[in-house]
Design a protein around this motif. Sequence first.
Motif, PDB file in Angstrom:
ATOM      1  N   ILE A 127       1.076  -1.150   0.173  1.00 18.75           N
ATOM      2  CA  ILE A 127      -0.067   0.152   0.192  1.00 18.75           C
ATOM      3  C   ILE A 127       1.015   1.474   0.036  1.00 18.75           C
ATOM      4  O   ILE A 127       0.225   2.317  -0.669  1.00 18.75           O
ATOM      5  N   TYR A 128       2.058   0.928   0.564  1.00 16.63           N
ATOM      6  CA  TYR A 128       2.361   2.286   1.043  1.00 16.63           C
ATOM      7  C   TYR A 128       3.797   2.494  -0.398  1.00 16.63           C
ATOM      8  O   TYR A 128       3.578   3.705  -1.036  1.00 16.63           O
ATOM      9  N   ASN A 129       3.534   1.177  -1.054  1.00 18.89           N
ATOM     10  CA  ASN A 129       4.738   1.527  -2.475  1.00 18.89           C
ATOM     11  C   ASN A 129       3.376   2.255  -3.627  1.00 18.89           C
ATOM     12  O   ASN A 129       3.753   2.963  -4.404  1.00 18.89           O
ATOM     13  N   LEU A 130       2.171   2.037  -3.521  1.00 20.68           N
ATOM     14  CA  LEU A 130       1.065   2.197  -4.420  1.00 20.68           C
ATOM     15  C   LEU A 130       1.002   3.636  -4.337  1.00 20.68           C
ATOM     16  O   LEU A 130       0.970   4.136  -5.604  1.00 20.68           O
ATOM     17  N   ALA A 131       0.689   3.853  -3.116  1.00 28.28           N
ATOM     18  CA  ALA A 131       0.292   5.400  -2.243  1.00 28.28           C
ATOM     19  C   ALA A 131       1.467   6.276  -3.349  1.00 28.28           C
ATOM     20  O   ALA A 131       1.238   7.417  -4.170  1.00 28.28           O
ATOM     21  N   TRP A 132       2.968   5.576  -3.740  1.00 27.40           N
ATOM     22  CA  TRP A 132       4.287   6.599  -3.874  1.00 27.40           C
ATOM     23  C   TRP A 132       4.008   6.267  -5.445  1.00 27.40           C
ATOM     24  O   TRP A 132       4.397   7.439  -6.349  1.00 27.40           O
ATOM     25  N   ALA A 133       3.411   5.494  -5.995  1.00 29.16           N
ATOM     26  CA  ALA A 133       3.329   4.973  -7.931  1.00 29.16           C
ATOM     27  C   ALA A 133       2.793   6.095  -8.299  1.00 29.16           C
ATOM     28  O   ALA A 133       2.554   6.004  -8.961  1.00 29.16           O
ATOM     29  N   ILE A 134       1.285   6.550  -7.105  1.00 24.81           N
ATOM     30  CA  ILE A 134      -0.483   6.657  -7.875  1.00 24.81           C
ATOM     31  C   ILE A 134       0.652   8.799  -7.377  1.00 24.81           C
ATOM     32  O   ILE A 134       0.740   9.149  -8.308  1.00 24.81           O
ATOM     33  N   VAL A 135       1.625   8.510  -6.770  1.00 19.81           N
ATOM     34  CA  VAL A 135       2.120  10.142  -6.253  1.00 19.81           C
ATOM     35  C   VAL A 135       3.204  10.716  -7.868  1.00 19.81           C
ATOM     36  O   VAL A 135       2.946  11.629  -8.419  1.00 19.81           O
ATOM     37  N   VAL A 136       4.164   9.332  -8.546  1.00 20.59           N
ATOM     38  CA  VAL A 136       4.697   9.663  -9.443  1.00 20.59           C
ATOM     39  C   VAL A 136       4.145  10.198 -10.488  1.00 20.59           C
ATOM     40  O   VAL A 136       3.262  10.608 -11.550  1.00 20.59           O
ATOM     41  N   VAL A 137       3.061   9.152 -10.563  1.00 23.24           N
ATOM     42  CA  VAL A 137       1.884   9.089 -11.686  1.00 23.24           C
ATOM     43  C   VAL A 137       0.880  10.733 -11.778  1.00 23.24           C
ATOM     44  O   VAL A 137       0.780  11.846 -12.781  1.00 23.24           O
ATOM     45  N   LEU A 138       0.886  11.015 -11.124  1.00 26.57           N
ATOM     46  CA  LEU A 138       0.201  12.262 -10.612  1.00 26.57           C
ATOM     47  C   LEU A 138       1.164  13.205 -10.964  1.00 26.57           C
ATOM     48  O   LEU A 138       0.946  14.855 -11.467  1.00 26.57           O
ATOM     49  N   MET A 139       2.465  13.568 -10.809  1.00 26.28           N
ATOM     50  CA  MET A 139       3.827  14.788 -11.036  1.00 26.28           C
ATOM     51  C   MET A 139       4.181  14.904 -12.862  1.00 26.28           C
ATOM     52  O   MET A 139       3.838  15.364 -13.025  1.00 26.28           O
ATOM     53  N   ILE A 140       3.199  13.052 -13.406  1.00 22.43           N
ATOM     54  CA  ILE A 140       3.457  13.050 -14.443  1.00 22.43           C
ATOM     55  C   ILE A 140       2.634  13.723 -15.551  1.00 22.43           C
ATOM     56  O   ILE A 140       2.521  14.467 -15.986  1.00 22.43           O
ATOM     57  N   VAL A 141       1.313  13.438 -15.324  1.00 21.40           N
ATOM     58  CA  VAL A 141       0.486  13.520 -15.541  1.00 21.40           C
ATOM     59  C   VAL A 141      -0.564  14.974 -15.251  1.00 21.40           C
ATOM     60  O   VAL A 141      -1.576  15.762 -16.364  1.00 21.40           O
ATOM     61  N   ARG A 142      -0.229  15.307 -14.297  1.00 19.61           N
ATOM     62  CA  ARG A 142      -1.063  16.881 -13.762  1.00 19.61           C
ATOM     63  C   ARG A 142      -2.325  16.968 -13.926  1.00 19.61           C
ATOM     64  O   ARG A 142      -2.637  17.889 -14.881  1.00 19.61           O
ATOM     65  N   PRO A 143      -3.271  15.985 -13.366  1.00 17.37           N
ATOM     66  CA  PRO A 143      -4.116  15.895 -13.783  1.00 17.37           C
ATOM     67  C   PRO A 143      -5.095  17.196 -13.745  1.00 17.37           C
ATOM     68  O   PRO A 143      -5.172  17.860 -11.768  1.00 17.37           O
ATOM     69  N   GLY A 144      -5.817  18.232 -14.565  1.00 20.06           N
ATOM     70  CA  GLY A 144      -6.279  19.195 -13.587  1.00 20.06           C
ATOM     71  C   GLY A 144      -5.606  20.761 -14.080  1.00 20.06           C
ATOM     72  O   GLY A 144      -5.965  21.911 -13.633  1.00 20.06           O
ATOM     73  N   SER A 145      -4.246  20.340 -14.725  1.00 18.48           N
ATOM     74  CA  SER A 145      -3.811  21.700 -14.314  1.00 18.48           C
ATOM     75  C   SER A 145      -3.460  21.871 -15.349  1.00 18.48           C
ATOM     76  O   SER A 145      -2.998  23.041 -15.758  1.00 18.48           O
ATOM     77  N   GLY A 146      -3.646  21.827 -16.709  1.00 21.83           N
ATOM     78  CA  GLY A 146      -4.278  22.283 -17.621  1.00 21.83           C
ATOM     79  C   GLY A 146      -3.024  22.209 -18.403  1.00 21.83           C
ATOM     80  O   GLY A 146      -3.214  22.693 -19.499  1.00 21.83           O
ATOM     81  N   GLN A 147      -1.467  21.984 -18.600  1.00 24.70           N
ATOM     82  CA  GLN A 147      -0.788  21.552 -19.289  1.00 24.70           C
ATOM     83  C   GLN A 147      -0.045  20.199 -18.786  1.00 24.70           C
ATOM     84  O   GLN A 147       0.195  19.810 -17.337  1.00 24.70           O
TER      85      GLN A 147
END
Length: 149
Positions: A127-147
């Motif tokens: 679960i700890y590693n999954l949380a970090w994996a999701i954070v990495v994806v968020l950092m790459i995709v940046r949903p809602g940022s417009g860019q």
Amino acid sequence: MLEHVLLSVHVLAAIVFVGGSAVATSLFPRYAPAPAGEGRSRSVAVALHRITRGYAAFGLVVPLAGMILAGVQGRMGEIWIIVSMVLTAAAALLLITQIYPRQRDALADRGEGDPARLRQLSMFAGIYNLAWAIVVVLMIVRPGSGQGA
């Protein structure tokens, strides 16, 4: 220039410290003392426990640099930043309240560890590693940022 330095510190610290703690938490149950001690190594488990603690402590640089960077860039209100901060806090809480204490308890058992407790420790590490994996994806995709990245 400041943004590049902060981003570099943020990414490098994440790779080294969060990555190191993620690997250590994942490997610990494999080496922790247990009744069926085949392939177990108390000395390796002790080293992984120390890595979990030390790298997690140094890993505080990651959210600190990230929040400063987000503030400098004026992005603190963006959803991907907020979700990343919540997941980071959840991962830290999981590490502090479940993973690290359970590692400590497993080492205190000195070979009489309960395999079910080690399986739970593996689950929490996942679960700890999954949380970090999701954070990495968020950092790459940046949903809602417009860019994107």
